[in-house]
Design an enzyme around this catalytic site. Sequence first.
Site, PDB file in Angstrom:
ATOM      1  N   ASP A  65     -85.856 -78.578  33.336  1.00 22.83           N
ATOM      2  CA  ASP A  65     -86.443 -78.233  34.826  1.00 22.83           C
ATOM      3  C   ASP A  65     -87.926 -79.206  34.805  1.00 22.83           C
ATOM      4  O   ASP A  65     -87.895 -79.895  35.708  1.00 22.83           O
ATOM      5  CB  ASP A  65     -86.811 -76.792  35.061  1.00 22.83           C
ATOM      6  CG  ASP A  65     -87.184 -76.628  36.344  1.00 22.83           C
ATOM      7  OD1 ASP A  65     -86.790 -77.456  37.150  1.00 22.83           O
ATOM      8  OD2 ASP A  65     -88.171 -75.804  36.576  1.00 22.83           O
ATOM      9  N   CYS A 118     -88.016 -76.315  52.486  1.00 20.89           N
ATOM     10  CA  CYS A 118     -87.381 -75.339  51.700  1.00 20.89           C
ATOM     11  C   CYS A 118     -88.079 -74.257  51.413  1.00 20.89           C
ATOM     12  O   CYS A 118     -89.117 -74.199  50.986  1.00 20.89           O
ATOM     13  CB  CYS A 118     -86.891 -76.208  50.511  1.00 20.89           C
ATOM     14  SG  CYS A 118     -85.996 -75.009  49.494  1.00 20.89           S
ATOM     15  N   ARG A 170    -104.775 -59.522  35.503  1.00 18.75           N
ATOM     16  CA  ARG A 170    -104.244 -58.999  34.298  1.00 18.75           C
ATOM     17  C   ARG A 170    -102.908 -57.867  34.476  1.00 18.75           C
ATOM     18  O   ARG A 170    -101.894 -58.144  33.962  1.00 18.75           O
ATOM     19  CB  ARG A 170    -105.394 -58.085  33.735  1.00 18.75           C
ATOM     20  CG  ARG A 170    -104.690 -57.327  32.192  1.00 18.75           C
ATOM     21  CD  ARG A 170    -105.700 -56.353  31.697  1.00 18.75           C
ATOM     22  NE  ARG A 170    -106.571 -57.289  30.839  1.00 18.75           N
ATOM     23  CZ  ARG A 170    -107.673 -56.584  30.171  1.00 18.75           C
ATOM     24  NH1 ARG A 170    -107.856 -55.260  30.029  1.00 18.75           N
ATOM     25  NH2 ARG A 170    -108.302 -57.237  29.175  1.00 18.75           N
TER      26      ARG A 170
END
Length: 377
Positions: free
Chosen positions: A134, A214, A281
Amino acid sequence: MDINQLKEEIIAYSKEIGIDKIGFASASAFQTLKNRLERHRELGYESGFEEPDLEKRTNPELLLEEAKSIIAIAVAYPSKMKDAPRGTKEDRRGIFCRASWGHDYHNVLRDRLNKLEAFITEKVPGARLKSMVDTGELSDRAVAERAGIGWSGKNCAIITPEFGSYVYLGEMITTLPLEPDQPVEDGCGTCNKCIDVCPTGALVQGGQLNSNRCIAFLTQTKGFLPDEFRTKIGNRLYGCDTCQTVCPENKGKDFHLHAELEPDPEIAKPKLKPLLQMSNREFKEKYGHVSGSWRGKKPIQRNAIIALAHFKDETAVPELIKLLKADVRPVIRGTAAWALGKIGTNEAVSELEMALLKEKEEEVIEEIKKGLRLVNS
């Protein structure tokens, strides 16, 4: 070792380590793709997440000297969620796209490719290999298409005969002269369903995507979402599956082959309000293992606010007021202001009017005004 025997052994081993489909392609330059990418850039259709160097994106030899072949892999992921939770009026839910349901596929596929690399180098110690998933320079789709994994659909996804387009892709450039496979014949035919139903018209024509329109791209941006798209994204928190779910080739395709790709329903389809006040966190602990977390919590929180506006969720007004008053991020304050206007309760209007007197940031002031106009429209 006989090169044909090696190819057969690679195929056999790939099945042992959880690769659902494997194909082989030559490492010659992708000249047709380069021409398309140049035109894509001229039209301003790039997302900005791509490798900027078109030579590197289309010439494997620039990435691995003496490259001779590319091994393409595909791993199938589920299209349906078991025991999917349903939202209620008090607890509306958002949705992550299917490609972000399980553990981050970048890590899952890299693990598969690392094992495949180790296998090949044990068989051929002098082999040189370079793998990517990717975020690498090469186009995963172009490699997969050349290697016979599937055809490049009008929805800009690789569509495999076995798994539809619900597959993750990765590849490995090699210095081995492995015999290439034959590409799969295009199966889209005259079907234009994906183009017709794209919510924002991002699919300009079959196989051509304006990334800037998109929804999958827009949900990953960090700034204010342009006005025209705010009513289009619905409750999507990350990504968009519309052009996949309408595809006839995906009908009945749902594979649950890998435990690490199974969705946790409370993460894949989470309650929206708890996302609004989540700390860095907490966000990392809960969502850090999914691919949809890669841009951090800000885009997800912005999209959650827009989703609450989409539902006109009056129970979210107190939370949105907190954000408007106290969040240090202008994008979150401003989007909350717009959402309050969209929901339009008396309390929301009152808070917007007070915020207009106190807010110093120009962009946020504009969003407060938008919110007030929405109430009065």
